[in-house]
Write an enzyme that holds these catalytic residues in place. Structure first.
Site, PDB file in Angstrom:
ATOM      1  N   PHE A 150       0.805  -1.223   0.000  1.00 13.41           N
ATOM      2  CA  PHE A 150       0.000   0.000   0.000  1.00 13.41           C
ATOM      3  C   PHE A 150       0.833   1.266   0.000  1.00 13.41           C
ATOM      4  O   PHE A 150       0.366   2.322  -0.414  1.00 13.41           O
ATOM      5  CB  PHE A 150      -0.932   0.023   1.228  1.00 13.41           C
ATOM      6  CG  PHE A 150      -0.234   0.290   2.535  1.00 13.41           C
ATOM      7  CD1 PHE A 150       0.076   1.576   2.943  1.00 13.41           C
ATOM      8  CD2 PHE A 150       0.111  -0.756   3.380  1.00 13.41           C
ATOM      9  CE1 PHE A 150       0.718   1.825   4.160  1.00 13.41           C
ATOM     10  CE2 PHE A 150       0.747  -0.521   4.593  1.00 13.41           C
ATOM     11  CZ  PHE A 150       1.056   0.772   4.976  1.00 13.41           C
ATOM     12  N   CYS A 282       9.750   1.284   3.489  1.00 15.20           N
ATOM     13  CA  CYS A 282      10.710   0.277   3.946  1.00 15.20           C
ATOM     14  C   CYS A 282      12.126   0.821   3.997  1.00 15.20           C
ATOM     15  O   CYS A 282      13.007   0.181   4.564  1.00 15.20           O
ATOM     16  CB  CYS A 282      10.653  -0.963   3.058  1.00 15.20           C
ATOM     17  SG  CYS A 282      11.213  -0.690   1.366  1.00 15.20           S
TER      18      CYS A 282
END
Length: 500
Positions: A150, A282
């Site tokens: 997402f 990330c």
């Protein structure tokens, strides 16, 4: 009327037939704005069948045909970048400038795909024996799939499908069900660019759709970006079904700050890397490791900067950070801050009570800064995926490197120092796939590959760059021996002299 996001199969929108739908929320308001169709096994099979049928021609198409379509797609993507960024902001919540940056980084890989002819050049060795030549070439796999997260609903798919289709494969994308609209808009632009029907397909859904892609016999390879537990599942399951897999997992990225570092630059970098995109990336810096006596000064500089960040709706030009994707995720992120003091950390900034006037139902959380965090604390051990920065203290460079290398994650890391020798040691000694030297978020440009080590990557190939081209093709070596024309049967004279 609530918007419906359906599948894209065989070059056109296909209404969901399973009867299952999921909600898509505007994170800034908490309002459900869209319903997304969840694919059944049969609908996934239909998308794979469309891709398989299209591969018959697409896999044999010329490099000129593929790249001409990609050049047109690139122009359309550039033309519509504001529109795509607005879709991202509406469903993900990130501020518009951040969403534009996401599209720009995706464009880098499209650029690489436009030049795929260079990447796909083979090798030739002549006369390895008498009249024997050996050639190496790369060929497409067939139908490949991408399962994307997402947090970057446009960029991460573009890390995959441009190279995949440029190499001659056909593609089935399963984007996140939390912000699905960008994927469908990319499909429309590909069709407008002239991509043949079935070369690129989108199926929305949940675990049912994912698991079917992992086990489908016609899917030859799977690319994934997401959390480490799911990446491990993807790798294990798809590999068991004979597929090639690249599964990029989670991270706990450390920034080592040495005593000689420019602390203002380090503080600027830490704030940008920890709190940009609300920490939902990330490659976020989530742990700063302060070496020696610089910790107190560095934490104060970070605090001063963090307190000035403007939090608000992503479509407000004044906002520098938006909300989190869902209320459940917001509550989970807050729990790490609420429990930090009991685990031995010093809570310098607590953003758990933050709200935005006029948008009280949004998924808001403020900036949190935790100091002197022990390595046993959950806030340090887990990937929080939110605007929470942990600061740890060590006495020496060696202690800092050992701390970083003890992490089960190895995605990205950074060192801030003026000492070239220390930086050189760090980039060789640290156990991570991407290293920044005075660069806080070392995401490689499109023509270098992205990927981590340890629990941050499952599979042998990193994503995009040269690794991406190799992942989406397989090598073949051809050894050839032809008789010389002078040795042709009697009666055929091609005019070659016979004096040898």
């Amino acid at each position: 009327m609530t918007k419906i996001v359906n599948h894209w199969i065989g070059g056109k929108p296909v209404e969901g037939a399973s009867g299952n739908h999921g909600p898509v929320t505007n994170p800034a308001t908490g309002e459900v704005t869209t319903r997304v169709a969840f694919a059944s096994v049969e609908e996934v099979d239909a998308a794979v069948a469309a891709a398989q049928e299209a591969f018959t021609a697409w896999g044999q198409s010329s490099l000129a045909q593929r790249t001409s379509i990609l050049f047109r797609f690139r122009a359309l993507l550039d033309e519509h970048r504001d529109e795509i960024a607005a879709l991202i902001t509406a469903e993900h919540g990130k501020v518009h400038s951040d969403a534009l940056g996401e599209v720009a980084r995706g464009l880098e890989v499209v650029d690489l795909a436009c030049g795929i002819a260079v990447q796909l050049k083979g090798e030739l060795s002549t006369q390895v024996a008498t009249r024997v030549d050996v050639a190496s070439l790369r060929q497409p796999l067939g139908v490949v799939a991408g399962i994307t997260p997402f947090n970057f609903p446009a960029m991460v798919p573009m890390w995959m499908f441009p190279l995949a289709i440029a190499c001659g494969n056909t593609f089935v994308l399963k984007p996140s069900e939390k912000d699905p609209s960008a994927a469908n808009r990319l499909a429309e632009l590909l069709a407008e660019a002239g991509l043949p029907d079935g070369v690129f397909n989108v199926v929305h859904g949940d675990k049912t759709a994912v698991d079917r892609l992992l086990e489908h016999p016609d899917v030859k390879a799977v690319s994934f970006v997401g959390s480490t537990p799911i990446a491990r599942h993807i790798h294990t399951t798809a590999s068991a079904h004979g597929k090639r897999v690249q599964a990029l997992g989670g991270a706990k990225n450390h920034m080592l700050v040495l005593p000689d570092a420019d602390l203002d630059a380090a503080a600027d970098a830490a704030v940008s890397a920890a709190y940009g995109s609300a920490g939902e990336r990330c490659m976020a810096i989530s742990a700063v490791v302060a070496v020696g006596a610089v910790g107190d000064v560095l934490v104060e500089k970070i605090r001063e900067r963090a307190e000035k960040i403007v939090i608000g709706p992503g479509d407000d030009p004044a906002s520098e950070m938006g909300p989190l994707i869902t209320k459940a995720h917001r509550d989970k992120v807050a729990s790490y801050v609420s429990g930090a003091a009991a685990e031995g950390a010093e809570v310098v900034l607590d953003g758990t009570g933050h709200t935005v006037a006029g948008h009280e139902d949004g998924h808001w959380i403020g900036i949190s800064l935790l100091d002197r965090v022990p390595t046993t604390a959950k806030a340090y051990q887990d990937e929080i995926f939110g605007p929470v920065l942990c600061v740890l203290r060590v006495e020496t460079y060696e202690e800092g490197v050992a701390l970083v290398n003890a992490s089960p994650f190895g995605n990205g890391t950074a060192i801030f120092t003026r000492d070239g020798g220390a930086a050189r040691r760090y980039q060789l000694e640290v156990e991570a796939g991407m290293v920044g030297v005075n660069v806080p978020i070392p995401v490689p440009v499109g023509y270098h590959s992205f990927g981590g080590w340890k629990d941050s990557l499952f599979g042998d190939h990193h994503i995009y760059g040269n690794d991406g081209t190799h992942f989406y093709t397989r090598g073949k070596v051809v050894t050839t021996r032809w008789p010389d024309p002078s040795e042709a049967p009697t009666g055929v004279d091609l005019g070659f002299p016979r004096n040898h």
